[in-house]
Design a protein around this motif. Structure first.
Motif, PDB file in Angstrom:
ATOM      1  N   ILE A   1      22.413  43.225  -3.661  1.00 46.30           N
ATOM      2  CA  ILE A   1      22.726  44.179  -2.600  1.00 46.30           C
ATOM      3  C   ILE A   1      21.474  44.880  -2.082  1.00 46.30           C
ATOM      4  CG2 ILE A   1      23.955  46.310  -2.064  1.00 46.30           C
ATOM      5  CD1 ILE A   1      25.970  45.522  -4.286  1.00 46.30           C
ATOM      6  N   CYS A   2      20.674  45.404  -3.025  1.00 44.33           N
ATOM      7  CA  CYS A   2      19.609  46.338  -2.642  1.00 44.33           C
ATOM      8  C   CYS A   2      18.204  45.741  -2.782  1.00 44.33           C
ATOM      9  CB  CYS A   2      19.730  47.621  -3.446  1.00 44.33           C
ATOM     10  SG  CYS A   2      19.522  47.405  -5.235  1.00 44.33           S
ATOM     11  N   VAL A   3      18.101  44.429  -2.892  1.00 49.32           N
ATOM     12  CA  VAL A   3      16.834  43.684  -2.958  1.00 49.32           C
ATOM     13  C   VAL A   3      16.191  43.774  -4.335  1.00 49.32           C
ATOM     14  CG1 VAL A   3      14.580  43.283  -1.917  1.00 49.32           C
ATOM     15  CG2 VAL A   3      16.486  44.092  -0.488  1.00 49.32           C
ATOM     16  N   SER A   4      16.027  44.991  -4.863  1.00 46.87           N
ATOM     17  CA  SER A   4      15.413  45.167  -6.182  1.00 46.87           C
ATOM     18  C   SER A   4      16.223  46.159  -6.997  1.00 46.87           C
ATOM     19  CB  SER A   4      13.976  45.673  -6.043  1.00 46.87           C
ATOM     20  OG  SER A   4      13.447  46.059  -7.301  1.00 46.87           O
ATOM     21  N   ALA A   5      16.604  45.758  -8.219  1.00 41.07           N
ATOM     22  CA  ALA A   5      17.384  46.646  -9.078  1.00 41.07           C
ATOM     23  C   ALA A   5      16.577  47.855  -9.517  1.00 41.07           C
ATOM     24  CB  ALA A   5      17.889  45.881 -10.295  1.00 41.07           C
ATOM     25  N   ASP A   6      15.285  47.682  -9.757  1.00 40.85           N
ATOM     26  CA  ASP A   6      14.438  48.757 -10.251  1.00 40.85           C
ATOM     27  C   ASP A   6      13.891  49.639  -9.143  1.00 40.85           C
ATOM     28  OD1 ASP A   6      14.747  47.860 -12.883  1.00 40.85           O
ATOM     29  OD2 ASP A   6      13.106  46.428 -12.664  1.00 40.85           O
ATOM     30  N   SER A   7      13.714  49.063  -7.975  1.00 40.32           N
ATOM     31  CA  SER A   7      13.170  49.818  -6.849  1.00 40.32           C
ATOM     32  C   SER A   7      13.948  49.448  -5.587  1.00 40.32           C
ATOM     33  CB  SER A   7      11.683  49.513  -6.666  1.00 40.32           C
ATOM     34  OG  SER A   7      11.142  50.276  -5.621  1.00 40.32           O
ATOM     35  N   PRO A   8      15.160  50.006  -5.441  1.00 44.51           N
ATOM     36  CA  PRO A   8      16.028  49.618  -4.323  1.00 44.51           C
ATOM     37  C   PRO A   8      15.371  49.847  -2.963  1.00 44.51           C
ATOM     38  CG  PRO A   8      17.220  50.944  -5.929  1.00 44.51           C
ATOM     39  CD  PRO A   8      15.772  51.024  -6.298  1.00 44.51           C
ATOM     40  N   ALA A   9      15.606  48.924  -2.067  1.00 48.66           N
ATOM     41  CA  ALA A   9      15.113  49.066  -0.704  1.00 48.66           C
ATOM     42  C   ALA A   9      15.863  50.192   0.001  1.00 48.66           C
ATOM     43  CB  ALA A   9      15.307  47.751   0.049  1.00 48.66           C
ATOM     44  N   ASP A  10      15.311  50.670   1.081  1.00 44.98           N
ATOM     45  CA  ASP A  10      16.008  51.660   1.899  1.00 44.98           C
ATOM     46  C   ASP A  10      17.329  51.060   2.369  1.00 44.98           C
ATOM     47  OD1 ASP A  10      15.326  54.366   3.544  1.00 44.98           O
ATOM     48  OD2 ASP A  10      16.568  52.996   4.731  1.00 44.98           O
ATOM     49  N   ILE A  11      18.377  51.874   2.450  1.00 43.55           N
ATOM     50  CA  ILE A  11      19.703  51.339   2.799  1.00 43.55           C
ATOM     51  C   ILE A  11      19.717  50.698   4.179  1.00 43.55           C
ATOM     52  CG2 ILE A  11      21.008  52.841   1.256  1.00 43.55           C
ATOM     53  CD1 ILE A  11      21.665  54.595   3.667  1.00 43.55           C
ATOM     54  N   THR A  12      18.766  51.022   5.025  1.00 44.98           N
ATOM     55  CA  THR A  12      18.694  50.359   6.331  1.00 44.98           C
ATOM     56  C   THR A  12      18.384  48.873   6.189  1.00 44.98           C
ATOM     57  OG1 THR A  12      16.355  50.965   6.566  1.00 44.98           O
ATOM     58  CG2 THR A  12      17.983  52.483   7.488  1.00 44.98           C
ATOM     59  N   ALA A  13      17.873  48.487   5.017  1.00 48.85           N
ATOM     60  CA  ALA A  13      17.528  47.081   4.767  1.00 48.85           C
ATOM     61  C   ALA A  13      18.596  46.371   3.938  1.00 48.85           C
ATOM     62  CB  ALA A  13      16.174  46.988   4.073  1.00 48.85           C
ATOM     63  N   TRP A  14      19.650  47.090   3.556  1.00 50.21           N
ATOM     64  CA  TRP A  14      20.719  46.452   2.785  1.00 50.21           C
ATOM     65  C   TRP A  14      21.555  45.609   3.733  1.00 50.21           C
ATOM     66  CZ3 TRP A  14      23.084  50.134  -1.443  1.00 50.21           C
ATOM     67  CH2 TRP A  14      22.040  50.676  -2.209  1.00 50.21           C
ATOM     68  N   GLU A  15      21.576  44.334   3.496  1.00 48.31           N
ATOM     69  CA  GLU A  15      22.179  43.389   4.435  1.00 48.31           C
ATOM     70  C   GLU A  15      23.678  43.606   4.616  1.00 48.31           C
ATOM     71  OE1 GLU A  15      22.564  38.531   5.003  1.00 48.31           O
ATOM     72  OE2 GLU A  15      21.363  39.383   3.381  1.00 48.31           O
ATOM     73  N   HIS A  16      24.336  44.087   3.583  1.00 44.99           N
ATOM     74  CA  HIS A  16      25.803  44.142   3.626  1.00 44.99           C
ATOM     75  C   HIS A  16      26.349  45.548   3.877  1.00 44.99           C
ATOM     76  CE1 HIS A  16      25.763  39.993   2.277  1.00 44.99           C
ATOM     77  NE2 HIS A  16      24.894  40.353   1.345  1.00 44.99           N
ATOM     78  N   LEU A  17      25.538  46.387   4.467  1.00 49.14           N
ATOM     79  CA  LEU A  17      25.974  47.712   4.886  1.00 49.14           C
ATOM     80  C   LEU A  17      25.972  47.784   6.408  1.00 49.14           C
ATOM     81  CD1 LEU A  17      24.189  50.375   2.634  1.00 49.14           C
ATOM     82  CD2 LEU A  17      26.541  49.558   2.476  1.00 49.14           C
ATOM     83  N   GLU A  18      26.905  48.545   6.964  1.00 46.54           N
ATOM     84  CA  GLU A  18      26.892  48.825   8.392  1.00 46.54           C
ATOM     85  C   GLU A  18      26.698  50.329   8.560  1.00 46.54           C
ATOM     86  OE1 GLU A  18      30.076  48.794  12.050  1.00 46.54           O
ATOM     87  OE2 GLU A  18      29.937  46.969  10.831  1.00 46.54           O
ATOM     88  N   LEU A  19      25.662  50.709   9.297  1.00 41.30           N
ATOM     89  CA  LEU A  19      25.342  52.109   9.515  1.00 41.30           C
ATOM     90  C   LEU A  19      25.638  52.498  10.960  1.00 41.30           C
ATOM     91  CD1 LEU A  19      21.843  52.209   7.720  1.00 41.30           C
ATOM     92  CD2 LEU A  19      24.121  52.391   6.687  1.00 41.30           C
ATOM     93  N   ASN A  20      25.902  53.794  11.164  1.00 41.46           N
ATOM     94  CA  ASN A  20      26.090  54.261  12.530  1.00 41.46           C
ATOM     95  C   ASN A  20      24.746  54.628  13.151  1.00 41.46           C
ATOM     96  OD1 ASN A  20      25.392  56.789  11.502  1.00 41.46           O
ATOM     97  ND2 ASN A  20      27.517  57.517  11.420  1.00 41.46           N
ATOM     98  N   ALA A  21      24.788  55.173  14.352  1.00 41.75           N
ATOM     99  CA  ALA A  21      23.554  55.482  15.081  1.00 41.75           C
ATOM    100  C   ALA A  21      22.699  56.524  14.370  1.00 41.75           C
ATOM    101  CB  ALA A  21      23.894  55.954  16.491  1.00 41.75           C
ATOM    102  N   ASP A  22      23.322  57.310  13.507  1.00 34.84           N
ATOM    103  CA  ASP A  22      22.597  58.343  12.760  1.00 34.84           C
ATOM    104  C   ASP A  22      22.102  57.837  11.413  1.00 34.84           C
ATOM    105  OD1 ASP A  22      22.979  60.307  14.764  1.00 34.84           O
ATOM    106  OD2 ASP A  22      25.019  60.681  14.023  1.00 34.84           O
ATOM    107  N   GLY A  23      22.272  56.529  11.157  1.00 33.99           N
ATOM    108  CA  GLY A  23      21.825  55.969   9.892  1.00 33.99           C
ATOM    109  C   GLY A  23      22.741  56.266   8.724  1.00 33.99           C
ATOM    110  N   GLU A  24      24.000  56.592   9.019  1.00 40.51           N
ATOM    111  CA  GLU A  24      24.967  56.918   7.972  1.00 40.51           C
ATOM    112  C   GLU A  24      25.857  55.715   7.682  1.00 40.51           C
ATOM    113  OE1 GLU A  24      25.660  61.614   9.063  1.00 40.51           O
ATOM    114  OE2 GLU A  24      26.733  60.073  10.200  1.00 40.51           O
ATOM    115  N   VAL A  25      26.261  55.558   6.425  1.00 39.51           N
ATOM    116  CA  VAL A  25      27.088  54.426   6.005  1.00 39.51           C
ATOM    117  C   VAL A  25      28.481  54.532   6.611  1.00 39.51           C
ATOM    118  CG1 VAL A  25      28.147  53.248   4.047  1.00 39.51           C
ATOM    119  CG2 VAL A  25      25.812  54.150   3.854  1.00 39.51           C
ATOM    120  N   VAL A  26      28.898  53.457   7.273  1.00 42.43           N
ATOM    121  CA  VAL A  26      30.240  53.384   7.856  1.00 42.43           C
ATOM    122  C   VAL A  26      31.066  52.292   7.169  1.00 42.43           C
ATOM    123  CG1 VAL A  26      31.577  52.962   9.949  1.00 42.43           C
ATOM    124  CG2 VAL A  26      29.424  54.241  10.080  1.00 42.43           C
ATOM    125  N   ARG A  27      30.428  51.141   6.943  1.00 42.29           N
ATOM    126  CA  ARG A  27      31.121  50.013   6.333  1.00 42.29           C
ATOM    127  C   ARG A  27      30.321  49.475   5.153  1.00 42.29           C
ATOM    128  NH1 ARG A  27      34.948  46.724   9.387  1.00 42.29           N
ATOM    129  NH2 ARG A  27      35.719  47.926  11.158  1.00 42.29           N
TER     130      ARG A  27
END
Length: 278
Positions: free
Chosen positions: A49-75
């Motif tokens: 999900i987050c690219v690295s278990a020890d050092s997770p990527a920024d959620i904007t780079a999480w492929e399976h998340l959908e964010l709104n225009a404010d960068g907030e998690v929607v899906r």
């Protein structure tokens, strides 16, 4: 030490996030990055999900998340990723509206009472969740809950579901006991209780006026049942493999489909020429 983003001591954030016994907390005081990292902390292969278990990527780079225009998690769309482990619903951001994690190998309990009230759709099919589920404290805006093919057990209280709930599918679990169908949300269109361990009588005289599909099949439901007051909107009724009895009369030209094999229910069809026929 203070966290400049949350204006809260960092040790306080740790206490909030590490002790589920504290229940729901104000997720708006913690960054969505921190919340999502803790949400997936119990997943052993979370690097999927987050690219690295020890050092997770920024959620904007999480492929399976959908964010709104404010960068907030929607899906949250973690379905069929081969995930193993568990998750904690109290860490879902308050902006989350859609959660899909079906087709994985997730375990543990479903503490949906801790999920944000903003969430509208939850799909957790084909996992290994176990234990009981509190149906009386589901998220306030929930419209669809699909949890079939798990190992959930215990009783099911359908008398205090969210008024917004339209679809509920608990098929193929281990739920047991009697169920009350007289206080379902008026908006409910679809209810699937099939292939569990329910028992007792069922009252079908005051189903929601818009209900379209009702599945009671392969349970221990029994007794004579009044089918005369089914809503006109009902298009599919499945009582196959139950011990229910009674008579269902289908008017000529009806589109209703009734599956009743293995039960004691009799289905008669109205024919204007010869009257009632089986």
């Amino acid at each position: 030490v203070f966290n400049s983003e949350s204006k809260m001591p960092s040790f306080a954030i740790f206490i909030y996030l590490s002790d589920p016994s504290l229940g729901r907390f104000d997720t708006t005081t913690v960054s969505q990055q921190t919340l999502m990292e803790h949400f997936i902390q119990g997943i052993t292969n979370r690097e999927t999900i987050c690219v690295s278990a020890d050092s997770p990527a920024d959620i904007t780079a999480w492929e399976h998340l959908e964010l709104n225009a404010d960068g907030e998690v929607v899906r949250v769309k973690f379905q069929s990723l081969g995930l193993h482990g568990s998750m904690s619903f109290q860490y879902l951001p308050s902006t989350t509206q859609f959660l899909s994690m079906g087709g994985n190998d997730l375990i543990g309990s479903l503490d949906l009472e801790l999920a944000p009230d903003s969430i509208r759709n939850i799909n957790l099919i084909y996992n290994s969740f176990s234990g009981s589920l509190d149906f009386t404290h589901l998220p306030a805006q929930l419209e669809e809950l699909t949890i079939y093919k798990n190992s959930l057990s215990g009783s099911v209280d359908l008398t205090r579901l969210p008024p917004s709930l339209q679809r509920l599918n608990v098929h193929n679990n281990r739920f047991s006991g009697s169920v009350t169908l007289t206080e379902l949300p008026e908006r409910m269109l679809y209810l699937n209780l099939g292939s569990n361990r329910f028992s007792g009588r069922v009252d079908l005289t005051v189903l929601p006026s818009r209900m379209e599909r009702l599945f009671l099949h392969h349970n221990g439901f029994s007794g004579k049942t009044d089918f005369a007051q089914l809503p006109d909107s009902l298009r599919m009724l499945n009582v196959e493999g139950t011990k229910l009895s009674g008579t269902i009369t289908l008017p000529k030209g009806t589109l209703r489909v009734v599956t009743f094999e293995g039960s004691e229910v009799e289905v008669l069809r109205q024919d204007h020429d010869v009257g009632l026929v089986k």
